[in-house]
Design a protein around this motif. Structure first.
Motif, short mmCIF file in Angstrom:
data_model
loop_
_atom_site.label_atom_id
_atom_site.label_comp_id
_atom_site.label_asym_id
_atom_site.label_seq_id
_atom_site.Cartn_x
_atom_site.Cartn_y
_atom_site.Cartn_z
N PRO A 102 0.85 -1.32 -0.12
CA PRO A 102 0.11 0.03 -0.08
C PRO A 102 0.94 1.34 0.02
CG PRO A 102 -0.84 -1.55 1.73
CD PRO A 102 0.54 -2.10 0.98
N HIS A 103 0.31 2.24 -0.50
CA HIS A 103 1.08 3.40 -0.84
C HIS A 103 1.30 4.33 0.54
CE1 HIS A 103 -3.03 4.35 -2.47
NE2 HIS A 103 -2.55 5.33 -1.69
N THR A 104 0.07 4.04 1.40
CA THR A 104 0.10 4.59 2.76
C THR A 104 1.40 4.01 3.40
OG1 THR A 104 -1.17 2.59 3.56
CG2 THR A 104 -2.17 4.69 2.53
N PHE A 105 2.15 3.24 2.88
CA PHE A 105 3.19 2.54 3.87
C PHE A 105 4.34 3.85 3.74
CE2 PHE A 105 3.40 -2.16 4.40
CZ PHE A 105 1.90 -2.17 4.77
N GLU A 106 4.10 4.72 2.89
CA GLU A 106 5.19 5.71 2.51
C GLU A 106 5.29 6.80 3.59
OE1 GLU A 106 7.56 5.10 0.24
OE2 GLU A 106 6.32 3.72 -1.07
N THR A 107 4.21 6.97 4.42
CA THR A 107 4.03 7.72 5.45
C THR A 107 4.44 7.31 6.71
OG1 THR A 107 1.75 7.50 5.98
CG2 THR A 107 2.12 8.70 4.20
N ASP A 108 4.53 7.94 7.68
CA ASP A 108 4.89 7.53 9.32
C ASP A 108 3.49 7.72 9.96
OD1 ASP A 108 4.91 10.07 9.14
OD2 ASP A 108 6.92 10.20 10.10
N THR A 109 2.40 8.11 9.49
CA THR A 109 1.32 8.13 9.88
C THR A 109 0.11 6.95 9.58
OG1 THR A 109 1.22 10.57 9.56
CG2 THR A 109 -0.77 9.72 10.07
N HIS A 110 0.14 5.85 10.39
CA HIS A 110 -0.51 4.70 10.28
C HIS A 110 -1.65 4.34 11.04
CE1 HIS A 110 3.30 3.77 12.26
NE2 HIS A 110 2.63 3.08 12.99
N ILE A 111 -2.38 3.72 10.66
CA ILE A 111 -3.29 2.97 11.52
C ILE A 111 -3.16 1.58 11.41
CG2 ILE A 111 -6.12 2.67 12.04
CD1 ILE A 111 -6.65 5.10 10.65
#
Length: 771
Positions: free
Chosen positions: A134-143
């Protein structure tokens, strides 16, 4: 300013929700790995990544394994646990039979396997796996989710070229070490393995040299900076001191970070030209010995290093410190744009030419480069230089970076030297990438995404037995007009994606068919760039237009960058309501406005074009010379399509550029035509080597067989960059013509004392309007 944290958090939240389903449903179109692997097969299942997932990697693949662990920890919020090879869910292992830098990646329902013969290939395999996550892994803001779905694939992959580079100029504008690390990380994601760090310039010296502290105490700062474009009249400055530099500790930190990203840094210390900042700190390094300031505007300057013993001592001492900091094989020593005016009038230089039996100042520069190369080689390193190092004889072990075109690459490769392609025509990311009038200010030129994608780094004139000397290619980011990190990113992305595709996958053999597929991948890739907070340029929903001539009729076609889009248009400023299905007939002066819609909502920006239906538009055109590849986007038809170029810049597809050519343009009319006026426009920007021709001649070939010759002298108006030239005919004159020829002699050689002295002038010409 970067996007606000609130927008970023909202963006991440909604996308995390969309990708945190346990059961994956991945179509072929949803998988966007850039650069495209050589072979990929998509399998109808998925791997579930969760807190119980374990990892094993060979000890020599520590860089790849450490990157993967850190990436998942940051993106998913949990850490992969180490275990034995036979028990791990994710295994990175060695297979000697795989090619250099190559890898295989198999994602199955219960396991992930990356295999490679070397550490580089293992790392690139991890980068492909990264892009499946997931491209959301590129951030350090995760759920934290129960699991994350990774599509099952089988990939076999290896690079086409060993050198896959990106450049960044920090001399014209300075960017802190944190941004440099971000830039390197972005290169790595795209499997680009070299970062060319342009550290010294006329406008600033950016690296600490302990033996010469004034290089940074004085040379790192200029008193003010040019505002607007170099060609603006009059030039204005901001009056603010500007500068900065990297300490050696900063450099060590960046080099160490690059190692974790599998990127090698090539530092560039410019010589003998682009040295005014250094000479401002130590005037004795120049030929005159006079004090000079750090340059406050852009261009090429006559204060260059003087080839005398104390200069070579200085440069060798500088390079000794630089080579200690950078573990890579290459040191870039510049070699470009070195005016010889001071050398010609320097007694020391002329004596050296005589003593060494040299022919001229070009051979003196060759001597200069060879002296430096010998020293660099003695330290176990190799030099790279811009293609000017070919002039006067090439240093024996030098690698040539061909920027002025492909000719330098052809010559060097045929002589047995390694080359890296970085021509202005396809690799200068400081050029405009779109034709919108509100594009950020740029140096000029026009380099849209598709032209980069179509680039073939191996010139046709290099025979097959010499092609191994082509190491690869590089995108260059010169920062005269990029004062902020946002603007660097805007100019670099997504063009960097296209360059990565060229140098990894290799040039497309069917670019027209493959480019839409690449754009679809780019569209899918944009959320990853957003998650990385990259200020990319999005022209995917832009519209472009083109005049088409068929059987004596004129039409105007519209297309969007992405295929199968809903394009709507209007004529002459009416409301945009008509759906575009086929080219629009043009029979009079017409203004077309169009945009891309989705579900009846505007998703692209408005596009408009004015077409002047003059008497020449139905004619055919030939030109005795081809426009320069960097300035030929519209081809010869751009001069006879009813569309005028920009009033403020020559970086579009309507202006054509010719370097040093005398032009002869012939227009054939479909039937005898009465004319009263022949006019065109020339661009005039001497600071960029662009000069309005001194004269223009028009030969009319009349219906009765008579040839009529008329000419006009052209005197540029200093307050404008655009100069009009016209020849008007009296109503009583017999001017019914079947064809006409326009003869435009080139301005000639640029005179001494100004930018580009000694070089051929450029001619830029716009629409030829016939009334």
């Amino acid at each position: 300013m970067k996007r606000t944290n609130m927008l970023r958090i909202l963006f991440v939240f909604f996308l995390i929700i969309s990708c945190q389903q346990k059961d994956g449903n991945h179509s072929k179109n949803s998988i966007a790995i850039i650069p495209q692997p050589q072979e990929i097969e998509i399998i109808d299942t998925h791997f579930s990544l969760d807190q119980n997932t374990t990892l094993f990697y060979e000890k020599e693949f520590e860089t790849a394994g450490a990157f993967l662990k850190k990436y998942i920890k940051k993106g998913a919020g949990f850490e992969l646990q180490a275990t034995g090879k036979d028990y791990a869910h994710i295994v990175i292992s060695k297979v000697d039979s795989l090619p250099t830098e190559g890898y295989s990646l198999e994602v199955a329902k219960n396991t992930i396997s990356i295999k490679s013969s070397d550490a580089n290939g293992a790392f690139w395999g991890v980068q492909s796996l990264r892009q499946l996550m997931p491209h959301t892994f590129e951030t350090d803001t995760h759920i934290i989710a129960d699991s994350y779905s990774i599509p099952a694939v089988t990939i076999k992959d290896a690079p086409q070229f060993s050198y896959r580079g990106m450049h960044l100029d920090v001399g014209r504008h300075f960017f802190d070490k944190e941004f440099i690390k971000e830039y390197i990380a972005h290169l790595s994601m795209l499997k680009m393995n070299y970062f060319h760090w342009h550290l010294t310039e006329d406008q600033g010296w950016r690296i600490e040299i302990k033996q010469y502290p004034d290089l940074t105490n004085k040379g790192a700062y200029r008193e003010e900076t040019l505002l607007g474009h170099y060609s603006d009249h009059p030039q204005e400055f901001d009056g603010k001191r500007y500068g900065g530099y990297y300490t050696q500790e900063d450099v060590k930190e960046v080099v160490a970070f690059a190692a974790t990203q599998n990127v090698t840094i090539i530092p560039e210390i410019e010589m003998p030209g682009h040295a005014q900042a250094a000479i401002s700190a130590y005037p004795e390094l120049g030929c005159t010995g006079k004090e000079v300031p750090v340059a406050t505007k852009w261009g090429v300057f006559e204060d260059i290093y003087c080839p005398k013993p104390e200069t070579f001592t200085f440069l060798k001492n500088v390079l000794a410190e630089v080579m200690e900091l950078f573990p890579g094989t290459y040191i870039h020593i510049g070699g470009d744009e070195a005016p010889k005016a001071h050398w010609k009038h320097c007694g020391n230089c002329q004596q050296l030419i005589s003593d060494l039996g040299l022919k001229d100042e070009h051979e003196l520069q060759s001597h200069f480069i060879k002296e430096i190369e010998t020293y660099v080689n003695s330290k176990g390193k190799k030099i790279i230089g811009w293609d000017e190092i070919l002039e006067g004889g090439l240093a024996p072990n030098a690698t040539v970076m061909s920027w002025r075109g492909i000719e330098g690459a052809v010559q060097a490769a045929n002589e047995g030297h390694d080359v890296i392609l970085t021509p202005t025509s396809h690799a200068y990311f400081d050029y405009y990438q779109a034709e919108h009038e509100d594009e950020p200010l740029a140096i000029g030129g026009f380099l849209p995404l598709q032209k980069i994608y179509n680039f073939d780094p191996i010139p046709e004139d290099i025979p097959s037995n010499k092609q191994h000397h082509v190491l690869g290619a590089q995108g260059n980011v010169w920062t005269e007009y990029m004062p902020t990190t946002d603007q660097v990113e805007y100019m670099a992305f997504p063009r960097m994606l296209a360059m990565s595709e060229v140098v990894w996958k290799g040039p497309s053999t069917h670019p027209d068919a493959d480019y839409p597929n690449f754009l679809a991948k780019v569209e899918s890739f944009l959320p990853r760039l957003q998650a990385l907070d990259i200020n990319y340029a999005n022209h995917l929903y832009d519209i472009s237009g083109k005049v088409i001539k068929e059987e004596g009729s004129v039409f105007y076609s519209l297309e969007s960058a992405l295929s199968n889009q809903d394009i709507r248009f209007s004529i002459d400023s009416t409301a945009i309501s008509q759906k575009y299905v086929s080219p629009i007939p043009i029979t009079e002066n017409t203004r077309i406005t169009a945009a891309v819609y989705k579900n009846d909502s505007l998703i692209g920006r408005h596009f408009s074009e004015n077409i002047q239906f003059h008497k020449g538009i139905q004619g055919s055109i030939t030109i005795n010379k081809e426009p320069h590849p960097a300035y030929s986007a519209g081809g010869k038809e751009a001069l006879l399509n009813g569309i005028s170029g920009s009033d403020s810049r020559y970086g579009d597809k309507e202006w054509l550029g010719f370097w040093g050519d005398n032009l002869e343009i012939t227009i054939d009319f479909p039937k005898p035509t009465k004319i009263s006026n022949v006019a065109t426009r020339f661009y005039n920007a001497p600071g960029q080597w662009i000069y309005t021709p001194k004269e223009m001649r028009v030969d009319l070939y009349l219906e009765n067989g008579v040839k009529m010759i008329n000419g006009t002298n052209i005197t540029p108006k200093t307050e404008s960059n655009v100069q009009r030239a016209a020849i008007k005919y009296h109503e009583k004159q017999e001017t019914i013509v079947t064809k006409l020829t326009i003869k435009i002699p080139n301005y000639g050689t640029i005179p001494e004392g100004v930018q580009g002295a000694g070089n051929k002038a450029w001619t830029f010409i716009d629409e030829i309007i016939i009334e």
